[in-house]
Each structure stands twice: as structure tokens, then as C-alpha cells.
Write a protein that holds these residues in place. Structure first.
Motif: not given
Length: 65
Positions: A31, A42, A46, A49
Motif C-alpha cells: 500500500g 490500510m 496491506c 504499507l
């Protein structure tokens, strides 16, 4: 995935599928988030990230055409 972080929290079934595929097949979800805020959605989606505080940090311009 690229976002400003303002996405809804994912359904648990999606998170479970991603987790299962990560463990079984080595799936990685990267991400890229352009935001000064943290995004729980997120972080859940993910495996990696990358967070940037502004578009200029990723090579963008600070104005729109």
C-alpha cells in the motif's frame, strides 16, 4: 493499493482471505498512502504499507492541472 487513506474498513472476510493467501501462497499487498493520518483500513489490508505525507514526497506536484 494507492490511497489518501480515506477508505472504509474492509470486511473481515476480505482480511481473512488476504491473510490466508499470505500464509499459503506468499501474497504480499503493498500500500502507498499519501496522507498525514493513519489508516486502520490500510493497515489491515496491506502486508507492507508505505506512507508519505504529501504528493511532492512521491514526485508529484502540489497543485492540480
Amino acid at each position: 493499493m494507492v490511497t489518501d487513506g480515506e477508505i472504509p474498513s474492509p470486511d473481515d472476510s476480505i482480511v481473512n482471505i488476504i491473510d490466508h493467501m499470505h500464509k499459503e501462497k506468499g501474497l504480499e499487498v503493498h500500500g502507498l498512502m499519501v496522507s498525514s493520518n493513519n489508516s486502520d483500513a490500510m493497515q489491515r489490508l496491506c502486508t507492507h504499507l508505505h506512507t508519505f505525507k504529501s504528493w511532492t514526497a512521491v514526485g508529484g506536484q502540489d497543485y492540480m492541472y
